[in-house]
Structure formats: C-alpha cells, structure tokens
Design an enzyme around this catalytic site. Sequence first.
Site, PDB file in Angstrom:
ATOM      1  N   ARG A 106       0.819  -1.209   0.000  1.00  0.00           N
ATOM      2  CA  ARG A 106       0.000   0.000   0.000  1.00  0.00           C
ATOM      3  C   ARG A 106       0.858   1.267   0.000  1.00  0.00           C
ATOM      4  O   ARG A 106       0.565   2.249  -0.697  1.00  0.00           O
ATOM      5  CB  ARG A 106      -0.931  -0.017   1.208  1.00  0.00           C
ATOM      6  CG  ARG A 106      -1.986   1.079   1.225  1.00  0.00           C
ATOM      7  CD  ARG A 106      -2.840   0.965   2.478  1.00  0.00           C
ATOM      8  NE  ARG A 106      -3.582  -0.275   2.503  1.00  0.00           N
ATOM      9  CZ  ARG A 106      -4.828  -0.410   2.043  1.00  0.00           C
ATOM     10  NH1 ARG A 106      -5.452   0.635   1.537  1.00  0.00           N
ATOM     11  NH2 ARG A 106      -5.450  -1.569   2.115  1.00  0.00           N
ATOM     12  N   TYR A 209      -0.130 -13.568   1.216  1.00  0.00           N
ATOM     13  CA  TYR A 209       0.474 -13.445  -0.114  1.00  0.00           C
ATOM     14  C   TYR A 209       1.746 -12.615  -0.006  1.00  0.00           C
ATOM     15  O   TYR A 209       1.884 -11.794   0.903  1.00  0.00           O
ATOM     16  CB  TYR A 209      -0.498 -12.840  -1.137  1.00  0.00           C
ATOM     17  CG  TYR A 209      -1.124 -11.522  -0.766  1.00  0.00           C
ATOM     18  CD1 TYR A 209      -0.474 -10.303  -1.017  1.00  0.00           C
ATOM     19  CD2 TYR A 209      -2.388 -11.467  -0.191  1.00  0.00           C
ATOM     20  CE1 TYR A 209      -1.074  -9.091  -0.707  1.00  0.00           C
ATOM     21  CE2 TYR A 209      -2.980 -10.267   0.133  1.00  0.00           C
ATOM     22  CZ  TYR A 209      -2.326  -9.077  -0.134  1.00  0.00           C
ATOM     23  OH  TYR A 209      -2.921  -7.877   0.194  1.00  0.00           O
ATOM     24  N   ASP A 287     -14.410   4.438  -0.174  1.00  0.00           N
ATOM     25  CA  ASP A 287     -15.051   3.978   1.056  1.00  0.00           C
ATOM     26  C   ASP A 287     -15.968   5.026   1.674  1.00  0.00           C
ATOM     27  O   ASP A 287     -16.863   4.677   2.451  1.00  0.00           O
ATOM     28  CB  ASP A 287     -13.991   3.575   2.089  1.00  0.00           C
ATOM     29  CG  ASP A 287     -13.468   2.160   1.861  1.00  0.00           C
ATOM     30  OD1 ASP A 287     -14.067   1.439   1.048  1.00  0.00           O
ATOM     31  OD2 ASP A 287     -12.470   1.791   2.501  1.00  0.00           O
TER      32      ASP A 287
END
Length: 391
Positions: A106, A209, A287
């Site tokens: 991120r 992952y 969001d």
Amino acid sequence: MTIRGNKIAIVGGGIGGLAAALALRARGAEVSVLEQADALSEVGAGLQVSPNGMRVLEALGVADSLTRISMRARAIALRDFRRGKEVLRIDLKTLPQDQSYWFVHRADLIQTFAQAAQTAGVEIRTGQKVTGVRHDNGPVLQLGDAEARGFDIVVGADGIRSVMRPLLNGVSAPFFTGQVAWRAIVGNAMCHPPHARVHMGPGRHVVTYPLRDGKSLNVVAVQERREWAEEGWNHPDDPANLRRAFAGFDAEVHQILAQAKAPMLWGLFRHPVAKIWARDGVVLLGDAAHPTLPFLAQGANMALEDAWVLADALDAPGSVAARLQRYQDRRMARVTRVVEAANANARNYHLRPGPVRAVAHLGLRTLGQLQPDFMLRRFDWLYRHDVTKSA
C-alpha cells in the site's frame, strides 16, 4: 464543457483521493489534496490490484513504475485449514494477455501516486483537518479553527470514517459484523509462492500473499467473535491473541503467525452504500461512498474505478449537478454488486464442519478438476470491466 481551470479540493490523501487528483489534473483542473495526517504515508499493509484496477493505473500512467516494485500474482488458492490441502486453485496465469493481477504494498502505491500527482502540478497539503463545509457560490471548506478555502467542487475521499459523508446523508450508525481482523507483514521464511492463499476454517480464515521482492508476506486473519473491537486500522494487539485464535490451523499458518510480533487488530463494520453521493458541489468517492468488507479484495480497486469515472463524468457537458449525478449512476449498481459479493465470501470462507462444508468443498474440488477455468470466468463481470473505455 470541461473542467479545465476548475478548482477542485480532494479531502483525503489515500489511494482514491490521489488517483482522483491525477485523473482530474490530467483533464486540466486545478487540484488540491487536503490530508489530515501530518505526512502522506500508509501503515504497512498489502493489497491486491486486480485487472479492473490495473486498467486505471495504466490509463493514469503509473502502472509501469508500480509493477517494477510489486509482485505479479499467479494464483488464488483456497485451502482447508487443518491440513493445508488445496480445495480450489484459481489460475491467474490463464488471464487474457491484456489483464494482470498484482500484489502491491500500500505504501508503494501511495508514494507512486503522490510523486506522479506532484509532478503533474497537484497541490498536496498535509495536516489539513476539515471541520465543516459552507456554501458561497460553491463549496467552502473550513480548515481547522480559522482558515477557509473556496472551490468549485469538493471530493470526499476520506475513507470509512468520512466527515464528508454525513454532510450529504446524515449520521448513520454502522453495525458490527461479529468479525475482527488482524493484519501484519512478516518474513517469507517458507518460500510462499506468488499466490493469495485463503486458509478457510470454521468461523475464521487467514489470507497470505507475498509482497515486493517476495521476501515478506502480507497477512490478514479474520475471526468471528461476539466481542466488539473498535473500527479502524491502528489498534495494536498481543500476538498471543492472534496465535490463540488460529491454534487449530495447519503448520504453515502457525509458522507464519509465529513471526507476527506486533499485529494490528480492527473490527469489521458494515456500512450501507450511501444513497446520496453528490450535492451542492460536494461528491463522495471510495469507502466514503461505499465501504466494502475485505473479502473480495476490491476496496482499493473500486476507489480506483471511482476516481476515473468521476473525472470522466465531470469532463463533459451539463451542469455540475447533472455531471455528478451521472457519476453516481454509472457506479451505483457495480459497487453494490461488489459489496454484496464481498459479504457472501465472508460466509463461504467460514463454513463450520459438517455436511454443508463437506459438500461445498467437494463441489469446489470437483469443479476445479473438471473445469479449471470455471471460477475465473465467474469473475469476468469483475475483472474484465474497464472503466477507462466505458461510456
């Protein structure tokens, strides 16, 4: 009519806000990003950028620089929690040549966007807390205790705890889903392949992952529980709690969780998709408009799609109100479907031992053997969608 020369403020310097800044600036708008934090930074966490999100990154011109420091995903593997036996593998290598799926840190995506936006001439201001909006021939943002700035359009990209959303929809109380999630980044001591592994257990699951050069793993662990946990991303928890919650899982999960020295815990809350996305020159994105549970890996991808569609809708004929309404109309059905699909995955990952779980897993294994590309094709509606070409 275009937005060239329009003054646009974006409240929130996250993924959706910075993507919108870059898309709007490319169309000639004068864009200011106002971020409440003192610096544009992201806590250590990974995310999955699926083909629909990658198309936006490609259109914005940042895909190449990001993928050089990211890891291309090769599969999504659903595994049984006890023995680690694979229930189903979705082979991402069979994606069409023009589609790719990536595991991204991120912080790398934020930095890539910020650099591109500043190079393009976007103003980025940190330490800017928006305390209110008034209207005087356009929205005027109140910043802190005194400063006020007027704009033609204000974009609320300030996330799940948006201060902009209640201005349009009133205050609504989200409800606790009965689930909490831990996140952590640990070392890749077991040579985890470039797969997103979903370790499915009764009432809980773990997703792992690799990131960057494959030397680290992103970990998200979700547990159903009655106790409420405060909504948010930054609540440190005792790693013993995390390991205790997943004690019955296989050896690989134990090895991964043993490395989590400072996991973060947050409660998962469900918010309805906002009914009103825009009014009086104020518009919501990501969001702030449609919070999504993290069970389809689409939160960031939907914000990227929003950013592109918003810029495209604004750079068109009509009044500001009409253009903003077209943006909502183009996005509403799609994000609602994504939210519902994410909610369904939460149930499917957490099946309890018994006939339903046995039949479901047997069906997935059989389907994977007989029609190995069936599950990937089931997501054509999601991955093949290209907002950069949609009218």
